[in-house]
Design an enzyme around this catalytic site. Structure first.
Site, short mmCIF file in Angstrom:
data_model
loop_
_atom_site.label_atom_id
_atom_site.label_comp_id
_atom_site.label_asym_id
_atom_site.label_seq_id
_atom_site.Cartn_x
_atom_site.Cartn_y
_atom_site.Cartn_z
CB SER B 236 8.10 29.07 38.42
OG SER B 236 6.89 29.22 37.82
CB SER B 274 10.57 27.47 37.50
OG SER B 274 9.64 27.21 36.48
CD GLU B 276 10.66 33.64 40.34
OE1 GLU B 276 10.53 34.77 40.83
OE2 GLU B 276 10.63 32.59 41.00
#
Lengths: 354, 354, 354, 354
Positions: B236, B274, B276
């Site tokens: 992420s 996760s 971005e």
């Protein structure tokens, strides 16, 4: 505009806003439309060309946007419209299997007008929209030639014929004959009076779903003609939107997304079978092709002004669809397939629209 | 700017363009950044606030855009950014499970400054971005309070601390300690010199993928420390982009989409785990909240100018990620989980970056 | 596969995963590629055809997805791919101004194989991708004919020639000669070993940006040849992705979006000037054209398996671009414009890639 | 279902398809709905919770999709729905300024049920939708607490109260009192009978636009009450769609996009002022959170079956909006602001709906 009897001539008044002078997309200053119609034996098809302005579109682009209502279609050119927010060619409408020919012709037309394309500057992005007219037209014959396209491009005027004409020659709508329709609305704002114009190529729907200004005319008609079995809808429509409202490409996208409200009010459920695409442009700003040494300044309405445009496009789309229906004529086409004219059925069964 | 040793202090020069004065997002005039850092026992988390300008953001909005690189995340506020093309609040970064609290705090902060919200005008769109710091932080404890948010908002300045600070306190990057990093680039155009600023919250990657200016430093390090088994990446990063370049929201979107080029060059493969997300804004134009009686005019660069911005954002993003890594410090966190500092390992194994 | 010397033959090994047997998109079972190359005086262009499987694609469609990295391009067919999640024709690559002809030819090819199109079933969605080869090719001449397309479609095999061939004949890359390149990766999962194949048509970049496995080879070369002024990049690449991994169209979209990580690592900043589009398909499931009386069941990997595909596509894309560069040959084209071969320059200046 | 008098009880029959047993979203097996209603002095607001199934949603996710009709809203959680195609929490509806609190409460609720979140697995994606009830409710007071959310989640049942209840307590619709409405349709296919359920939180429109099954009831009413000046519409609606139809996330997205056809037929022009968002889920397949060693197999209808779902969602949305209007009661709220009940006005002016 036309001597054709349009939906307002039947007493049907859609919405709250005033129409433009012609009640046509050509009420937007600079916009013209041309048709080539092929209607012979198994061939019922054609080309319709829309010129967004009368100058060199490649050198002076217009802010533009596209919106896919249903992507089961083959419209070309939207990737670049979305990325750059501009349109740089006329817009062509034709049948689905002729998009290659139409693209090739439009490229040739642009190359002739712009000798620098492919030499000192890059390429050009042709906009081709299509519906499938296979029921009335021998679409596999692919009878459209480049010359048809050139002729449609040359023929444009501010006077728009509707119904069984141009790309609409072989199209169906609500199990009746469909085709080309147009309408417009005026938008009175603090800073000026603007026009929203819509032109549709209608080719969708089943009879029992048709509503005229809320009235379930399609269901009535279906009962009247005792049709036994409804055809499956293949659901395609092309909606071209022109306006002189000063808008950013984001605002224009918000506006053209609302065309579906008018479309829905005619009864469409947006079936899976074909492509429903909206292409819009604003004539308010010309974006130069060639690099400038300064920044551009683009006028745009304050977002609080936009509801009037949302209302205008819904009304104009609804009326343009109805105009495409009511002006279309009875056609016997490929292999004897036929579609009745809405106006003929209204007369035959003595139905009132208002 | 900071006394922290940054990636350039190790002889690493990313790209071709000059940096701004501080090599920071705060080189964009009016932009400030504030942190609140919580670092105690099992708690290693915080809040970072970015103020896009120093006036009343709700009354004078900025053109903005968001881009989702990987949507396995919980960033709030992007729907409205996409629809309206503006930002009207500061931007908050924090841990994933504290977004509710952060949103509530930011709403309260905006209500206090704008008494007309919810009375004579509508509501407000808080922008909250997050990464998951569960490895070093007891994220389930949700220790962040509204007061932490208010403090971060009050603390902002043009001086940005990087590394293990604010929302970056508990974050990881390339299996090392990550967190906050920033960088900037100058863009010299015919009509002016502009600044592109980037701030990242880094929390992604596995060691063996890390590249520093093309050099496979991560693989070297991994061999050096004889790590037996690589953790799974949860991938992420939040990327905040500020610029004073005059751009439309469409142009800004094109620009921020290119942040991924710099991110990729540090070695990321953008794993599934996760979120971005890139949020960008331009300070060049202020869009008034209140309806105007005239049209707005928005300056924007000619599209042919935009490549310089594409280069700038790639370079600034790559350098911001490296700055987040090289400034971060060793942390022992929740349940004794720990992450080494990149700079400590470089020293320990006597590795050179250039 | 080929006797051409590829990037691995220069000691360059990209990434961590094993390649397939041929290190080619044709390592995906059923995929074949064919070229037609035109190379004469001012004409340096061609057609490349990719067959996703060897059966009747219209009757047995494949799950597919498209992703626009940069939309300044004219790729056709993506609207329907996005709506229906399937591909139903071969994929063609050619020059920008020949897309009309290519579309027309592909429609004809499909009509011949499927007599029911336009009669008892609807239409067909041709996939045409393009780059602009105007520097070496007289693109305005539009020399590509339908026969060239038919020949490319007939010529396909699992043996792929790279470099100055097919649609790549007149393309540039990093100011050198570019064109066709391919690569593949194996993905070992609990439930099987799968292949990710990539084929690129490269036509972007400036020399000083080129990186080979992180090494700034382009900058070195530029210094060596003392080039005075760099051309402007027009930034276009087409990336075709084939895999036998069982994925949904959403998963496939996530995967093909990651092609940009490999592209970025070769040095691209994704300039404004042309189209960068990824088209992907999975051969794992055949979707029947004709309505079934039961539900379909589509196998798909668990999302936690997907990181391996993300790694594979980045690596294969990076290597395919490098293969397109290293296999390309020196071309003198339109009006004496020329582009050197990367391999010739490496030899001339005695540069090492590893 | 309810003892409330619904739109069918007034003789209004929308569309062609049969309803489910309750004519409610809860006709979809496993779906339940709960409300908490706050109605006191200046406070008229609440929370509505929808449980997509009765098991552990985090461990057994459902295929889901979201569609933004108009993005001037603050709905949370759609980024991850779009990326992963699943929903993993209940759905909450509340007022705009309480989304932070609602998110925080839903996170807490999920953490309690899933001890591994933030420890051995990642985080959780709360879905919060909102409309702005500031006219009747003191929205700035933000009276909603976490306990209200927990109560709504605990209260759910298959019996749905409509109108002035839950999140709908303070909402307006077509200048009348609006709120919660629901409806359902059966879809008879070769392979089974399926249910399409819709629940709306209505908060949009001006009286003169209201149409009931095509009839311009709003314009009639407006004439009757001699209203001098119409309020500006702030145009927000949340549409939750549940179905047991086996669909991919792409198919589900196609379906929920068509909710706008029904919405449009009630008269909406989709004004700029607030958020209009659709969230849909299918209960046909449960997607395991934990990695499986084998591939998943997801059943999905053949695309040719989908038109029935398109018809169903349009009809159910139109009827759900009308149910929200006809069941709502007269409310005097904040600062004496008030909205009449549609049913009271129908009686007062002796208007018929059919």
């Amino acid at each position: 505009m036309s001597k054709q009897k349009r939906i307002r001539d039947y007493g049907v008044k859609i919405g709250k806003l005033e129409t433009g002078h012609y009640n046509s997309i050509t009420d937007v200053d600079g916009v013209t439309v041309g048709h080539v119609t092929i209607s012979d034996k198994d061939m019922h098809t054609g080309v319709t060309a829309i010129l967004p302005h009368q100058g060199n579109l490649f050198k002076e682009k217009l802010i533009a946007s596209s919106h896919v209502i249903n992507g089961f279609g083959k419209t070309m050119g939207t990737i670049q419209i979305n990325e750059l927010g501009t349109i740089e060619t006329p817009i062509l409408l034709t049948n689905t299997l002729s998009i290659g020919t139409a693209a090739d012709a439009l490229i040739e037309y642009m190359l002739e007008q712009n000798l620098e394309i492919g030499r000192t500057t890059g390429t050009v992005n042709p906009i081709i929209c299509e519906c499938n007219d296979m029921f009335l037209n021998d679409v596999r014959a692919r009878i459209i030639t480049k010359e048809h396209v050139f002729e449609a491009l040359k023929n444009t005027s501010s006077f728009v014929t509707e119904g069984t004409v141009g790309a609409g020659t072989g199209m169906l709508c609500y199990s009746l004959k469909g085709g080309i329709g147009t309408a417009s609305r005026l938008m009175k704002m603090d800073h000026g009076i603007y026009t929203m114009g819509v032109l549709v190529l209608s080719n969708f729907g089943i009879l029992s779903d048709l509503k005229v200004n809320g009235k379930a005319v399609g269901a009535e008609l279906r009962d009247a003609i005792l049709q036994e079995r409804e055809e499956q809808d293949k659901g395609s429509i092309i909606i071209i939107v022109g306006t002189d409202l000063p808008v950013s490409e984001r605002q224009l996208n918000r506006i053209i997304k609302r065309a579906i409200t008018g479309l829905s009010r005619t009864g469409s459920i947006i079936t899976t079978g074909s492509g429903e695409v909206v292409i819009g442009f604003s004539t308010a700003t010309k974006i130069p092709h060639d690099k400038t040494s300064h920044c551009l300044t683009v006028p745009m309405i304050h977002e609080e002004d936009i509801d009037l445009a949302f209302r205008a496009i819904g009304e104009a789309t609804e009326e343009a669809v109805l105009n495409s229906l009511i002006t279309a004529t009875h056609v016997v086409g490929r292999d004897g397939n036929e579609r009745p004219a809405f106006k003929d059925l209204l007369e035959k069964f003595n139905l009132k629209l208002s």
